[in-house]
Scaffold this active site. Structure first.
Site, PDB file in Angstrom:
ATOM      1  N   HIS A   1      14.396  39.215   1.160  1.00  0.00           N
ATOM      2  CA  HIS A   1      14.818  40.012  -0.003  1.00  0.00           C
ATOM      3  C   HIS A   1      14.008  39.603  -1.232  1.00  0.00           C
ATOM      4  O   HIS A   1      13.623  38.441  -1.387  1.00  0.00           O
ATOM      5  CB  HIS A   1      16.323  39.903  -0.263  1.00  0.00           C
ATOM      6  CG  HIS A   1      16.820  38.533  -0.627  1.00  0.00           C
ATOM      7  ND1 HIS A   1      16.846  38.067  -1.920  1.00  0.00           N
ATOM      8  CD2 HIS A   1      17.338  37.535   0.138  1.00  0.00           C
ATOM      9  CE1 HIS A   1      17.365  36.852  -1.947  1.00  0.00           C
ATOM     10  NE2 HIS A   1      17.662  36.488  -0.702  1.00  0.00           N
TER      11      HIS A   1
ATOM     12  N   GLU B   1      26.206  43.791   0.801  1.00  0.00           N
ATOM     13  CA  GLU B   1      26.803  44.554   1.895  1.00  0.00           C
ATOM     14  C   GLU B   1      26.386  46.026   1.874  1.00  0.00           C
ATOM     15  O   GLU B   1      26.621  46.764   2.828  1.00  0.00           O
ATOM     16  CB  GLU B   1      28.331  44.443   1.853  1.00  0.00           C
ATOM     17  CG  GLU B   1      28.999  45.181   0.718  1.00  0.00           C
ATOM     18  CD  GLU B   1      29.038  44.396  -0.577  1.00  0.00           C
ATOM     19  OE1 GLU B   1      29.617  44.893  -1.549  1.00  0.00           O
ATOM     20  OE2 GLU B   1      28.469  43.289  -0.625  1.00  0.00           O
TER      21      GLU B   1
ATOM     22  N   GLU C   1      20.259  41.647  -2.366  1.00  0.00           N
ATOM     23  CA  GLU C   1      21.004  40.759  -1.484  1.00  0.00           C
ATOM     24  C   GLU C   1      21.916  39.822  -2.255  1.00  0.00           C
ATOM     25  O   GLU C   1      23.026  39.502  -1.820  1.00  0.00           O
ATOM     26  CB  GLU C   1      20.035  39.947  -0.616  1.00  0.00           C
ATOM     27  CG  GLU C   1      20.701  39.167   0.515  1.00  0.00           C
ATOM     28  CD  GLU C   1      21.205  37.794   0.124  1.00  0.00           C
ATOM     29  OE1 GLU C   1      22.002  37.216   0.886  1.00  0.00           O
ATOM     30  OE2 GLU C   1      20.816  37.284  -0.959  1.00  0.00           O
ATOM     31  N   GLU C   2      21.453  39.353  -3.404  1.00  0.00           N
ATOM     32  CA  GLU C   2      22.204  38.342  -4.144  1.00  0.00           C
ATOM     33  C   GLU C   2      23.473  38.905  -4.779  1.00  0.00           C
ATOM     34  O   GLU C   2      24.392  38.163  -5.105  1.00  0.00           O
ATOM     35  CB  GLU C   2      21.318  37.722  -5.241  1.00  0.00           C
ATOM     36  CG  GLU C   2      20.095  36.983  -4.717  1.00  0.00           C
ATOM     37  CD  GLU C   2      20.438  35.680  -4.011  1.00  0.00           C
ATOM     38  OE1 GLU C   2      21.629  35.395  -3.809  1.00  0.00           O
ATOM     39  OE2 GLU C   2      19.509  34.947  -3.656  1.00  0.00           O
TER      40      GLU C   2
ATOM     41  N   HIS D   1      19.743  29.009  -6.440  1.00  0.00           N
ATOM     42  CA  HIS D   1      20.906  29.420  -7.230  1.00  0.00           C
ATOM     43  C   HIS D   1      21.178  28.443  -8.372  1.00  0.00           C
ATOM     44  O   HIS D   1      22.257  28.514  -8.983  1.00  0.00           O
ATOM     45  CB  HIS D   1      22.165  29.546  -6.364  1.00  0.00           C
ATOM     46  CG  HIS D   1      22.115  30.649  -5.360  1.00  0.00           C
ATOM     47  ND1 HIS D   1      23.237  31.334  -4.924  1.00  0.00           N
ATOM     48  CD2 HIS D   1      21.079  31.216  -4.687  1.00  0.00           C
ATOM     49  CE1 HIS D   1      22.897  32.249  -4.042  1.00  0.00           C
ATOM     50  NE2 HIS D   1      21.582  32.190  -3.863  1.00  0.00           N
TER      51      HIS D   1
ATOM     52  N   ASP E   1      14.175  31.123  -2.795  1.00  0.00           N
ATOM     53  CA  ASP E   1      15.180  32.110  -2.378  1.00  0.00           C
ATOM     54  C   ASP E   1      14.994  33.427  -3.128  1.00  0.00           C
ATOM     55  O   ASP E   1      15.446  33.567  -4.247  1.00  0.00           O
ATOM     56  CB  ASP E   1      16.563  31.534  -2.646  1.00  0.00           C
ATOM     57  CG  ASP E   1      17.692  32.441  -2.211  1.00  0.00           C
ATOM     58  OD1 ASP E   1      17.466  33.311  -1.369  1.00  0.00           O
ATOM     59  OD2 ASP E   1      18.811  32.255  -2.733  1.00  0.00           O
TER      60      ASP E   1
ATOM     61  N   ASP F   1      15.017  40.374  -4.530  1.00  0.00           N
ATOM     62  CA  ASP F   1      15.820  40.127  -5.725  1.00  0.00           C
ATOM     63  C   ASP F   1      16.179  38.652  -5.805  1.00  0.00           C
ATOM     64  O   ASP F   1      16.107  37.930  -4.802  1.00  0.00           O
ATOM     65  CB  ASP F   1      17.077  40.992  -5.729  1.00  0.00           C
ATOM     66  CG  ASP F   1      18.028  40.625  -4.596  1.00  0.00           C
ATOM     67  OD1 ASP F   1      17.575  40.618  -3.437  1.00  0.00           O
ATOM     68  OD2 ASP F   1      19.215  40.335  -4.862  1.00  0.00           O
TER      69      ASP F   1
END
Length: 450
Positions: free
Chosen positions: A89, A158, A153-154, A418, A122, A91
């Protein structure tokens, strides 16, 4: 290509690989509400160009309802060869408090072979690992390829799950590589066999029509913040174990880091105990965890002498692979309602949930990946769990039960994902790129079908 030729191609391509990663990390592609959408779309466009430059003949952006576009690419399989889906991903998490960063989060900085910047690990490392591994083949791929790079994704990942369920043929493959995890330590290769699921919600407590003077009303007027604090602290016992009925601890059939290594990686202060019972592997990978990730209350610097009328908290639940995320949401919210004091008004909203995943080892793709990791790292990989959640993985497993799903990546437990000062060790990235290219070459010799 021979393994030696693949290794030379990856090595020769590393200067370009590092520059590509810098370009991507420099884009603040935060797909959270309240952040500019333009950088997210800019990152999608760059990923599209990178995949096209890697030799994939068909590349396009695909709209995802309620989300940012995914970048999709594909190449046909040679006669009799399997097809591999590659996922990452583009983002990233918000940077948070800029004062805590030693270098600007969106100005990628390389010092002593380490790139610092939000998303360097990430998961823009995953995007670039796919690009660089494919580039090593100069457009002559040993397997059929499908690549999907997600854009949100972050936050609310879903939404791609619904797209997968509605478009199964687009992503159908024999093996699927999810490059959004990593190794326990730099140079310690691992394949992730278990992922926690995730659920989150916001809880709001109201007690008064509006805040009132603490001198005139304090001592009798119910404080919303005090009520919320009592509710949140009730979620754990004195040892830090989750005490919500229905959220029972589990057992993981493997080992995590030792306590002292974990303390060092987590930055646990001297004299502060780790929380919970059972082994670290059990606590991190096979049991529920509840974390309060945010509070809406007056700040200390802006505080006034008032009894608070309203307080809100964001609560995140990590779900073991065997657990049910929606049931966990029900269990935790029901528990909070039960322990709420003084008849306060409690409401919940902004629900998010995603299932966990447990892999079945021993298939041809897993075996090829393990051999590739061993050659690239110089030692055999071990199987580990991951506490983080990747909502797409469970959806892929449900949709394609015969496909092998592989999880590896260039992150490590010290990468500060994160968190402030996220970083990526570039030698680790090179080893993962080499792994992926070696895997694709070997797996291309296996002829089967999903």
């Amino acid at each position: 290509m021979t393994p030696e030729e693949i290794e030379r191609a990856v090595e020769d391509g590393m200067p370009q690989t590092v520059e590509d990663l810098k370009r991507l990390v420099a884009i603040p592609s935060v797909a959270f509400p309240g952040h500019s959408e333009a950088p997210v779309l800019e990152a999608a466009a760059l990923v599209e160009r990178l995949l096209r430059a890697a030799g994939l003949p068909h590349v396009r952006q695909i709209p995802i309802e309620g989300s940012f576009p995914a970048v999709f690419a594909e190449a046909p399989a040679p006669e009799g060869a399997p097809t591999v889906l590659l996922y990452a991903h583009y983002d990233v998490q918000p940077a948070g408090d800029l004062a805590l960063w030693r270098t600007p989060p969106f100005e990628p900085t390389v010092v002593d072979g380490i790139m610092h910047g939000r998303g360097a690990a990430d998961d823009k490392s995953g995007v670039i690992a796919h690009v660089a591994a494919l580039r090593a083949f100069n457009g002559r791929f040993p397997v059929g390829l499908k690549v999907i790079i997600e854009g949100q994704e972050e936050y609310a990942g879903e939404r791609l799950e619904a797209f997968v369920e509605a478009n199964p043929d687009l992503l159908r493959a024999d093996a699927m590589v999810i490059a959004d995890v990593g190794n326990p330590e730099v140079g310690d290769p691992a394949i992730t066999t278990s992922l926690r699921g995730m659920a989150a919600f916001t809880v709001e407590v109201r007690t008064l029509a509006e805040a009132v003077h603490s001198g005139s009303f304090g001592g009798a007027a119910p404080d919303a913040l005090a009520a919320l604090m009592r509710m949140l602290t009730a979620l754990h016992d004195d040892q830090g174990n989750v005490r919500v009925p229905g959220l029972e601890p589990g057992a993981f059939p493997g080992e995590a880091l030792g306590d002292e290594e974990f303390r060092a990686l987590a930055g646990v202060l001297d004299g502060v105990s780790l929380v919970g019972d059972g082994s670290l592997a059990d606590r991190l990978w096979a049991s529920y965890a509840i974390t309060v990730t945010g509070l809406d209350v007056p700040t200390v610097t802006g505080a006034i002498n008032a009894v608070q009328a309203v307080a809100r908290a964001r609560v995140t639940i990590r779900i073991p692979a065997s657990g049910d995320a929606r049931q966990a949401l029900n269990d935790v919210t029901a528990f909070l309602e039960k322990v709420a004091p003084w008849g306060v008004k409690v409401s919940f909203g902004d629900f998010v949930s995603g299932s966990g995943f447990q892999i079945e080892p021993g298939g041809p793709a897993m075996n090829a990946a393990e051999r590739a990791l061993e050659r690239a790292f110089g030692q055999a990989p071990r199987q580990v769990g991951q506490g983080g959640s990747i909502p797409l993985v469970a959806a892929l497993a449900r949709q394609f039960p015969k496909a092998e799903i592989l999880l590896y990546g260039a992150e490590d437990d010290g990468a500060s994902i994160h968190a402030p000062n996220e970083r990526l060790v570039l030698d680790e990235l090179k080893r993962i790129i080499t792994t992926e290219a070696l895997f694709l070459a070997e797996y291309g010799g296996w002829h089967g079908a999903a």
